[in-house]
Design an enzyme around this catalytic site. Structure first.
Site, mmCIF file in Angstrom:
data_model
loop_
_atom_site.group_PDB
_atom_site.id
_atom_site.type_symbol
_atom_site.label_atom_id
_atom_site.label_comp_id
_atom_site.label_asym_id
_atom_site.label_seq_id
_atom_site.Cartn_x
_atom_site.Cartn_y
_atom_site.Cartn_z
ATOM 1 N N THR A 124 0.824 -1.210 0.000
ATOM 2 C CA THR A 124 0.000 0.000 0.000
ATOM 3 C C THR A 124 0.857 1.259 0.000
ATOM 4 O OG1 THR A 124 -1.766 -1.125 1.156
ATOM 5 C CG2 THR A 124 -1.747 1.249 1.313
ATOM 6 N N THR B 230 1.497 -4.008 4.586
ATOM 7 C CA THR B 230 1.336 -4.221 6.031
ATOM 8 C C THR B 230 0.806 -5.609 6.399
ATOM 9 O OG1 THR B 230 -0.854 -3.206 5.944
ATOM 10 C CG2 THR B 230 0.995 -1.790 6.568
ATOM 11 N N ASP B 231 0.132 -6.282 5.476
ATOM 12 C CA ASP B 231 -0.517 -7.545 5.845
ATOM 13 C C ASP B 231 0.457 -8.553 6.458
ATOM 14 O OD1 ASP B 231 -2.935 -6.621 5.062
ATOM 15 O OD2 ASP B 231 -3.368 -8.249 3.645
ATOM 16 N N LYS C 136 0.207 -6.861 13.458
ATOM 17 C CA LYS C 136 -0.880 -6.038 12.915
ATOM 18 C C LYS C 136 -2.158 -6.419 13.650
ATOM 19 C CE LYS C 136 -3.029 -4.539 8.566
ATOM 20 N NZ LYS C 136 -3.097 -4.683 7.104
#
Lengths: 431, 623
Positions: free
Chosen positions: A100, A176-177, A255
């Site tokens: 992202t 970020t996942d 996360k």
């Protein structure tokens, strides 16, 4: 969804390409606009036009509709010049992977490009160059759900190369996942890396004015430029505001939210440091100082490792074959580190076969302690290894690495109980 | 009127919908309190060329930050840009489709939401989500067709709460409330037609029955020009009745600027130089309050030369007012104002200073002029530069700009006309296909048009055409019908209340917006049960507006109905007091006596009954 055959032919016939200004005649009506990329969820016979007002609309093309190209867009190329390095500033390498933070809209066609290059990213945050000399190195352009073991290995090698070529720090923009998995992998692969290696991501893509990419990247660069800590870290928003950023230890972070800017939290430890919006870094834990040494990447990984979350009703018939086909398994057990009776037997059997069975807790917060209840004691007797407050995903990555970088399974099991990259600890304070 | 024929005007109307928010399930209403204040910055992003606008970036780095307050039940993570949007709200979309059909507009086959870049902080994402729903419609206004360029469905912006120390605080309650934006073509030709068009569109919007009502729920932008003039946008007018004034005054202003242009060209005036000169020393002993104030806080007095501009800054008996335009520009640079030579000496500035200025600046030609500004040096310089630039624009006529409407019907400079908005796809919201069958369905069940409602009111409730029309236009028809269907024989009283009593109350300073629909229903319920006489209704409503609960109002005012025997007793005593008169006039005494009778009864009995009782009492007396 792609265009229907009828529409594809019409576009080909008119030689109409994305970005062209076209006229679409449909019965008595004429639509004029710029041809935009077909949206994945648009119907096959829909053409998307950007009208002169700037709005896109979808128009259904009929068999007797006519398409004509009115004008081709002028092709603009932007000359990029790498600025001269400035003396006195630290040298930071930026090794980009996609995600992202590097996602971008192609304004000409409306398509979302999966990646902008590392240098584009830096050009979008030119003030980075006031903090450090930034060298960019594009490595991948992928969303982080597509990061695989091979990517971790290539990334670790690239980071080591950059450090050995003189980088004072390496920044890794990352989706970020799975950023915390990559951070864990780098933590073990790079061991006592002599410089800061910092992963940074964004929860809002870089094409939005509200993107957290820019402020996260700035905070990250400021932390790196201070040059006070070596190791693998993750920098993201501390809260919902653009005024405070957290530096997390790479093997301790997770996360915890699908979309908030402050999704990344240190688990069982405080963050390593915070960075304020005006650049002040406050250190919250003791960190290893950078040193002039070389970086070494030990990237071997055993892909016969699995990660399972225990749940009530977990069927031994389904999981026994999977576990027995592995060389190591990490269980995210309930509470202090438990599984139900039927799965207990499966794990005992796995231990007997020489499979490394590691116990973590799905509570995430707190440590395993298998001495408290019968089930725990039974599992311990069977040879299940509890790894304290290590996060399940971190234990999984570590087990892959330990199995591939040890003499024997017993050696790997021993490594699992030793803290190697800050991934576990004996004390859990009130946070 | 010839001038009116020359006006070219289009309207853009923004109407809030009464559905949930457009991209989340929050309620769409405003809150008095906000919680928390999350700090954010909005950064200019790279444009189509991949380059970032350096000037915009410099602005960003210097600084404005924003704080966002949440508000319970009406804001969520979507509003705070912490969660991708869901939606759009099906009811809001349906309303936009229905409204498009009412305007005979062509609805897109597939609707795509866009991001319209707005970095002033009013949208947490840095963009407003907006979709073009339909194009090419029309609306008939007094027999003329006004074209509709577009109907869009978009989200309202966050509400500005305060601005201080380089930070603007917004509340997120308003952010995300659905808006229908409808834009007419430049077809409007007179100030009155501007209002009539807005009124017609407003009535059609309300006919969907899914729009919000009240102050701030509908906003109008006007685009106005005259031949030879330029497009000027008046943004955010809230009062419909002011629209004709805004249009007329803007046309007048543009005409005035064209006159000034002619004068300047005739004179051969050249653009003035923006260089300023420090003339602080001239004002050393000045008694002018403004000057003294500025100098005492370490300010300076700067001056600019304006050769050829005399008499147009303030001339022809106040008909030429370029000075006012220059001052508005100057003020947008943070100074209180400027003084120019057409208005000096005045404001305490002495003739001596003016003479010295003319000498120092060498402005002694017939049409030479100057302007001065007293403020901190940097501010004064940029303000005067802006003022000169504005003066120079007068050489080419009317500058395109955005202006803020003022309560007196005029407007003031706000900012240059924005360029084409930068828009790109809202990738988080999938496109929405609109099928023919869905449209057929909508067309088969369109809301009643205002004129149809009028006909029905006449037919079913016996009001006259004039009343029916006013009830619909003034947005009372729904409540009127509610009363008529709940209580019998109330239609005349209800029509009078909405069409006469309300405006009378407003004129006497009563805020009728404080009377809720439920209050009105309660009042009519009591009236239908004869708890007070209908003559007392205005007094009762006034009391309700002041905060008294409807059921307590009659007693508080002493206006409860009296029974027939009590009324009879009161009337008989009035008649008795005037026995001689009654005996001399006979039955004809009833007319003159109605006044005193109603006064004694103070609205406790309705007029018709009082009249009957009075006749009876007279007959009884004279036998």
């Amino acid at each position: 969804m792609v265009y229907s055959e009828m529409l594809s032919k019409k576009l080909e016939g008119a030689d109409a390409k994305e970005g062209d200004r076209i006229s679409l005649r449909k019965g008595d009506e004429e639509y004029v606009g710029r041809l935009m990329a077909h949206h994945d969820f648009s119907a096959p016979d829909i053409l998307i036009l950007k009208m002169s007002s700037g709005y896109n609309i979808g128009i259904r093309v009929l068999k007797d509709s006519e398409i004509k190209v009115l004008e081709r867009p002028a092709v603009k190329t932007v000359e990029r010049e790498e600025p001269e390095p400035r003396k006195g500033l630290p040298n930071i390498s930026l090794v980009s992977t996609g995600g992202t933070i590097a996602s971008f809209v192609d304004y000409r066609t409306g398509a979302v490009r999966p990646a902008m290059s590392a240098s584009e990213l830096v050009d979008a945050v030119p003030e980075l160059r006031d903090i450090a000399n930034i060298k960019t190195r594009p490595l991948f352009s992928i969303f982080s759900e597509n990061m695989d073991i091979i990517h971790w290995q290539k990334l670790a090698d690239a980071v080591a190369e950059e450090i050995n070529a003189g980088a004072d720090a390496v920044i890794v923009p990352h989706g970020t996942d799975t950023m915390s998995y990559t951070a864990a992998a780098l933590s073990f692969m790079l061991g006592d890396v002599p410089k800061p290696v910092v992963l940074v991501g964004a929860q809002r893509s870089s094409d939005r004015p509200s993107s957290d990419a820019f402020s996260n990247l700035m905070a990250c660069a400021r932390f790196c430029a201070e040059g006070k800590a070596a190791g693998v870290f993750v920098v993201m928003h501390e809260g919902l505001g653009d005024d405070l950023f957290s530096v997390h230890i790479g093997s301790r972070v997770r996360k915890m939210h699908t979309s908030r800017r402050d999704a990344f939290r240190s688990i069982n430890v405080p963050p390593a440091a915070t960075v304020s919006k005006d650049g002040k870094v406050e250190y919250l834990t003791e960190l290893r100082a950078p040193s002039p040494g070389k970086a070494e990447a030990r990237t071997a990984m055993d892909d016969g490792t699995i990660l399972l979350q225990y749940y009530p009703g977990m069927d031994p018939k389904v999981f026994a074959p999977i576990i027995s086909g592995s060389r190591g398994v990490v269980i995210a057990g309930t509470g202090l580190g438990h599984v139900g009776e039927p799965m207990c037997r499966v794990l005992k059997d796995a231990c007997d076969r020489g499979i490394a069975v590691i116990m973590t807790t799905q509570c995430l917060g707190g440590t395993t302690n298998m001495n408290v209840y019968d089930t725990g004691r039974d599992l311990l007797s069977a040879g299940v290894i509890p790894v304290g407050d290590m996060l399940p995903e971190v234990a999984y990555v570590k087990l892959m690495w330990a199995l591939a970088n040890s003499e024997s399974v017993e050696d790997a099991k021993r490594m699992m109980t030793e803290t190697m990259a800050n991934e576990s600890g004996n004390r859990r304070c009130l946070l | 009127m010839k001038d009116a024929q020359e006006i070219v005007c289009g309207i853009e109307i923004h109407q809030q919908l009464s559905t949930r928010k457009l991209f989340c399930s929050c309620e769409s209403r405003l809150c008095d309190e906000g919680e928390g204040a999350y700090f954010r910055k909005l950064r200019p992003t790279t444009g189509e060329s991949g380059e970032i606008d350096r000037a915009a970036l410099a602005q960003y780095n210097k600084g404005m930050g924003f704080r966002y307050q949440m508000a319970e039940d009406v804001s969520c993570l979507v509003d705070l840009d912490e969660e991708p949007p869901s939606g759009p709200d099906p009811e809001a979309l349906e309303t936009a489709l229905v409204f498009s059909e009412m305007l005979h507009a062509k609805i897109a086959d597939e609707i795509h939401f866009m991001r319209k870049v707005v970095v002033d902080g009013s949208n947490t994402g840095g963009y407003q989500r907006s979709a073009l729903i339909s194009t090419g419609g029309w609306v008939e206004v007094n027999g003329r067709r006004i074209s509709i360029l577009s109907v869009c469905l978009e989200e309202d912006a966050a509400r500005k709460i305060e601005e201080k120390d380089g930070e603007i605080t917004f509340r997120l309650d308003r952010l995300g409330i659905p808006l229908i934006e409808v834009a007419t073509g430049p077809d409007i030709r007179s100030p009155e037609e501007a209002m009539e068009t807005a009124l017609r569109i407003g009535t059609l919007l309300r006919a969907t029955k899914r729009v919000k009502r009240g102050i701030g729920t509908i906003r109008e932008d006007l685009n106005i020009s005259i031949p030879g003039g330029a497009r000027v946008e008046l943004k955010g007018a809230q009062e419909l009745r002011m629209l004709p004034d805004y249009v007329a005054n803007e046309a007048k202003r543009q005409k005035m600027l064209l006159t000034i242009k002619d004068i300047l060209i005739q004179r051969g005036t050249e653009p003035a130089d923006t260089g300023t000169e420090d003339v602080t020393d001239i004002f050393a002993g000045s008694e002018s309050k403004v000057i003294k104030g500025a100098l005492s806080s370490k300010g300076k007095v700067l001056a600019v030369r304006l050769p050829g501009f005399a008499g147009v800054m303030n001339g022809d008996g106040g008909n030429l007012r370029l000075g006012a335009e220059m001052a508005q520009r100057a003020r947008s640079h943070g100074v209180k104002g400027i003084f120019h030579s057409d208005e000096l000496p005045a404001y305490g500035i002495e003739q001596r200073c003016v003479d010295d200025l003319i000498g120092r600046l060498g402005m002694n030609g017939a049409n030479d002029a100057f302007a001065i500004c007293a403020a901190p040096e940097r501010k004064a310089r940029s303000a005067l530069t802006a003022a000169v630039e504005r003066a120079n624009e007068a050489l080419t006529g009317v500058p395109e700009e955005t202006r803020d409407p003022l309560p007196d019907g005029t407007s003031k400079y706000s900012r240059p006309l924005p360029g084409a908005s930068r828009m790109y796809p809202e990738t988080d919201v999938p496109p929405i296909g609109i099928t023919d069958s869905r449209l057929d369905h909508i067309r088969a069940d369109l809301p009643e048009l205002p004129e149809e409602t009028e006909e029905r009111l006449i037919r079913e409730h016996g009001v006259n055409r004039q009343q029916a029309r006013q009830l619909v236009r003034q947005d009372f028809s729904e409540l009127f019908e509610r009363i008529c269907s709940a209580y019998s024989d109330m239609s005349a009283a209800a029509a009078t209340t909405f069409l006469n009593t309300y405006s009378e109350l407003e004129r006497s300073g009563v805020d009728t917006s404080r009377i809720s629909e439920e209050d009105i229903m309660a009042a009519f319920s009591m009236l239908s049960e004869s708890k007070f006489a209908k003559e007392a209704l205005p007094e009762i409503l006034k009391e309700i507006a002041a905060g008294t609960p409807p059921e307590k109002a009659p007693a508080k005012l002493g206006l409860e109905s009296v029974d027939d025997s009590e009324a009879q007793r009161i009337i008989e005593s009035v008649v008795k007091e005037r026995e001689e008169f009654v005996r001399s006039k006979g039955k004809a005494a009833a007319g003159p006596l109605m006044g005193p009778v109603m006064e004694s009864l103070r609205g406790k009995v309705d007029g018709k009954k009082a009249s009957r009782l009075l006749s009876e009492a007279i007959e009884k007396l004279i036998g």
